[in-house]
Write a protein that holds these residues in place. Structure first.
Motif, mmCIF file in Angstrom:
data_model
loop_
_atom_site.group_PDB
_atom_site.id
_atom_site.type_symbol
_atom_site.label_atom_id
_atom_site.label_comp_id
_atom_site.label_asym_id
_atom_site.label_seq_id
_atom_site.Cartn_x
_atom_site.Cartn_y
_atom_site.Cartn_z
ATOM 1 N N TYR A 183 -72.757 -52.844 11.286
ATOM 2 C CA TYR A 183 -73.141 -52.712 9.803
ATOM 3 C C TYR A 183 -72.299 -51.413 9.089
ATOM 4 C CZ TYR A 183 -76.256 -56.631 10.499
ATOM 5 O OH TYR A 183 -76.847 -57.643 10.701
ATOM 6 N N PRO A 184 -70.981 -51.319 9.054
ATOM 7 C CA PRO A 184 -70.338 -50.272 8.178
ATOM 8 C C PRO A 184 -70.780 -50.373 6.939
ATOM 9 C CG PRO A 184 -68.773 -52.139 8.821
ATOM 10 C CD PRO A 184 -70.114 -52.420 9.405
ATOM 11 N N LEU A 185 -70.305 -49.163 6.133
ATOM 12 C CA LEU A 185 -70.933 -48.891 5.047
ATOM 13 C C LEU A 185 -70.026 -49.822 4.015
ATOM 14 C CD1 LEU A 185 -72.587 -46.907 3.027
ATOM 15 C CD2 LEU A 185 -70.452 -45.720 2.920
ATOM 16 N N PRO A 186 -70.662 -50.742 3.229
ATOM 17 C CA PRO A 186 -69.980 -51.789 2.378
ATOM 18 C C PRO A 186 -68.779 -51.115 1.549
ATOM 19 C CG PRO A 186 -72.282 -52.290 2.241
ATOM 20 C CD PRO A 186 -72.079 -50.753 2.979
ATOM 21 N N ALA A 187 -67.944 -52.014 1.073
ATOM 22 C CA ALA A 187 -66.958 -51.685 0.303
ATOM 23 C C ALA A 187 -67.160 -51.294 -1.046
ATOM 24 C CB ALA A 187 -65.848 -52.574 0.159
ATOM 25 N N VAL A 188 -68.229 -51.498 -1.493
ATOM 26 C CA VAL A 188 -68.723 -51.208 -2.893
ATOM 27 C C VAL A 188 -68.784 -49.665 -3.062
ATOM 28 C CG1 VAL A 188 -70.131 -53.389 -3.348
ATOM 29 C CG2 VAL A 188 -71.465 -51.197 -2.329
ATOM 30 N N TYR A 189 -69.052 -48.799 -1.802
ATOM 31 C CA TYR A 189 -69.279 -47.527 -1.972
ATOM 32 C C TYR A 189 -67.780 -46.678 -2.265
ATOM 33 C CZ TYR A 189 -73.978 -48.073 -0.894
ATOM 34 O OH TYR A 189 -75.400 -48.720 -0.929
ATOM 35 N N GLY A 190 -67.560 -45.723 -3.052
ATOM 36 C CA GLY A 190 -66.332 -44.959 -3.162
ATOM 37 C C GLY A 190 -66.031 -44.195 -2.021
ATOM 38 N N GLU A 191 -64.893 -43.659 -2.068
ATOM 39 C CA GLU A 191 -64.234 -42.761 -1.026
ATOM 40 C C GLU A 191 -64.958 -41.552 -1.142
ATOM 41 O OE1 GLU A 191 -62.450 -41.373 1.825
ATOM 42 O OE2 GLU A 191 -62.403 -43.392 1.101
ATOM 43 N N MET A 192 -65.524 -40.838 -2.360
ATOM 44 C CA MET A 192 -66.315 -39.495 -2.511
ATOM 45 C C MET A 192 -67.615 -39.678 -1.604
ATOM 46 S SD MET A 192 -65.954 -38.452 -6.533
ATOM 47 C CE MET A 192 -66.737 -37.123 -6.235
ATOM 48 N N GLU A 193 -68.122 -40.991 -1.801
ATOM 49 C CA GLU A 193 -69.532 -41.257 -1.045
ATOM 50 C C GLU A 193 -69.096 -41.181 0.656
ATOM 51 O OE1 GLU A 193 -72.402 -43.869 -3.878
ATOM 52 O OE2 GLU A 193 -70.269 -44.651 -3.312
ATOM 53 N N ARG A 194 -68.024 -41.898 0.976
ATOM 54 C CA ARG A 194 -67.663 -41.884 2.317
ATOM 55 C C ARG A 194 -67.084 -40.505 2.856
ATOM 56 N NH1 ARG A 194 -66.996 -47.233 3.724
ATOM 57 N NH2 ARG A 194 -66.899 -48.645 1.937
ATOM 58 N N THR A 195 -66.638 -39.557 2.048
ATOM 59 C CA THR A 195 -66.338 -38.209 2.520
ATOM 60 C C THR A 195 -67.435 -37.491 2.547
ATOM 61 O OG1 THR A 195 -64.055 -38.522 1.318
ATOM 62 C CG2 THR A 195 -64.916 -36.300 2.000
ATOM 63 N N ALA A 196 -68.363 -37.618 1.760
ATOM 64 C CA ALA A 196 -69.704 -36.824 1.866
ATOM 65 C C ALA A 196 -70.390 -37.196 3.084
ATOM 66 C CB ALA A 196 -70.582 -37.011 0.619
ATOM 67 N N LEU A 197 -70.501 -38.428 3.392
ATOM 68 C CA LEU A 197 -71.206 -38.742 4.643
ATOM 69 C C LEU A 197 -70.272 -38.241 5.882
ATOM 70 C CD1 LEU A 197 -73.412 -40.424 5.859
ATOM 71 C CD2 LEU A 197 -71.941 -42.438 5.650
ATOM 72 N N ARG A 198 -69.052 -38.438 6.003
ATOM 73 C CA ARG A 198 -68.279 -37.886 6.973
ATOM 74 C C ARG A 198 -68.419 -36.489 7.328
ATOM 75 N NH1 ARG A 198 -64.213 -41.589 5.186
ATOM 76 N NH2 ARG A 198 -63.218 -39.995 3.951
ATOM 77 N N ASN A 199 -68.544 -35.376 6.095
ATOM 78 C CA ASN A 199 -68.620 -34.156 6.094
ATOM 79 C C ASN A 199 -69.971 -33.576 6.795
ATOM 80 O OD1 ASN A 199 -66.143 -33.939 5.532
ATOM 81 N ND2 ASN A 199 -66.374 -33.719 3.177
ATOM 82 N N GLN A 200 -71.026 -34.353 6.725
ATOM 83 C CA GLN A 200 -72.113 -34.000 7.321
ATOM 84 C C GLN A 200 -72.103 -33.842 8.817
ATOM 85 O OE1 GLN A 200 -75.118 -36.986 5.989
ATOM 86 N NE2 GLN A 200 -75.807 -35.839 4.518
ATOM 87 N N ASP A 201 -72.612 -32.754 9.182
ATOM 88 C CA ASP A 201 -72.818 -32.483 10.700
ATOM 89 C C ASP A 201 -74.354 -32.662 11.085
ATOM 90 O OD1 ASP A 201 -72.329 -31.325 13.155
ATOM 91 O OD2 ASP A 201 -72.909 -29.233 12.326
#
Length: 207
Positions: A183-201
């Motif tokens: 269940y990947p993050l739905p398309a309704v979320y923007g790139e900023m939200e995706r980037t914030a999630l990816r940057n988490q360690d």
């Protein structure tokens, strides 16, 4: 690791082929190769046994509520389409909502009653994730303000807030589990939200 070795070998072969062509004074050639996506998941160490237990327990709970999550998401999409249909008046919309509510109740009421509080909280959070909307506003729109206030009180008692949009970066464990379950993050979320999630360690290993 096998995926990395295969990918590296392919790149090496292409490089050697290109060099040999140049040595033979052949004309320049642009190689276009489309490689399949390769996901490589390394084993990570858990911070402690408590984190391991929490992750596995949360994953188990999520798998038990997936049928209800899928049904709720499907229902929301149907309701949203109906509400935004310019040919539907308020009376027709309320009748449609009631019919769908009855349909869900007949199908899932007994099972949902058996969910514990943790499963209930997860279900509400994940409905918010999958739809990308404010659950409080959704209740007020599809039901009535009194229902929205009642469920907001329940949510606050259980430590979260219905009156805000789901924020992926605030739920790293849920995001790891949902991605792992397909269940990947739905398309309704923007790139900023995706980037914030990816940057988490965060040390939650995928399986």
């Amino acid at each position: 690791m096998k995926g990395i070795v295969s990918l590296g070998a392919l790149v090496t072969i292409l490089s050697c082929s290109s060099a040999q062509a140049q040595d033979a004074n052949a004309p320049d050639t642009l190689l276009m190769v489309k490689l399949p996506t390769v996901n490589v998941n390394a084993e990570r160490k858990w911070a402690n046994d408590t984190v391991r237990y929490q992750y596995n327990q949360t994953r188990y709970y999520i798998t038990t509520i997936l049928p209800y999550l899928n049904a709720a998401t499907k229902l929301f999409n149907e309701l949203d389409a109906k509400v935004n249909d310019p040919n539907t008046n308020r009376k027709e919309r309320k009748a449609f909502v009631s019919s769908k509510e009855d349909e869900l109740r007949d199908k899932f009421e007994n099972e949902v009653k058996n969910l514990n509080e943790t499963q209930g909280v997860l279900l509400v959070k994940l409905v918010a994730r999958q739809t990308g909307v404010n659950i409080y506003s959704m209740l007020g729109e599809f039901k009535n303000p009194f229902t929205a206030v009642k469920w907001q009180a329940w949510a606050r008692f259980n430590g979260f807030n219905l009156n805000k949009r789901y924020t992926p970066a605030d739920e790293p464990m849920l995001e790891h589990i949902m991605e792992d379950l397909g269940y990947p993050l739905p398309a309704v979320y923007g790139e900023m939200e995706r980037t914030a999630l990816r940057n988490q360690d965060v040390k939650y290993p995928k399986r």
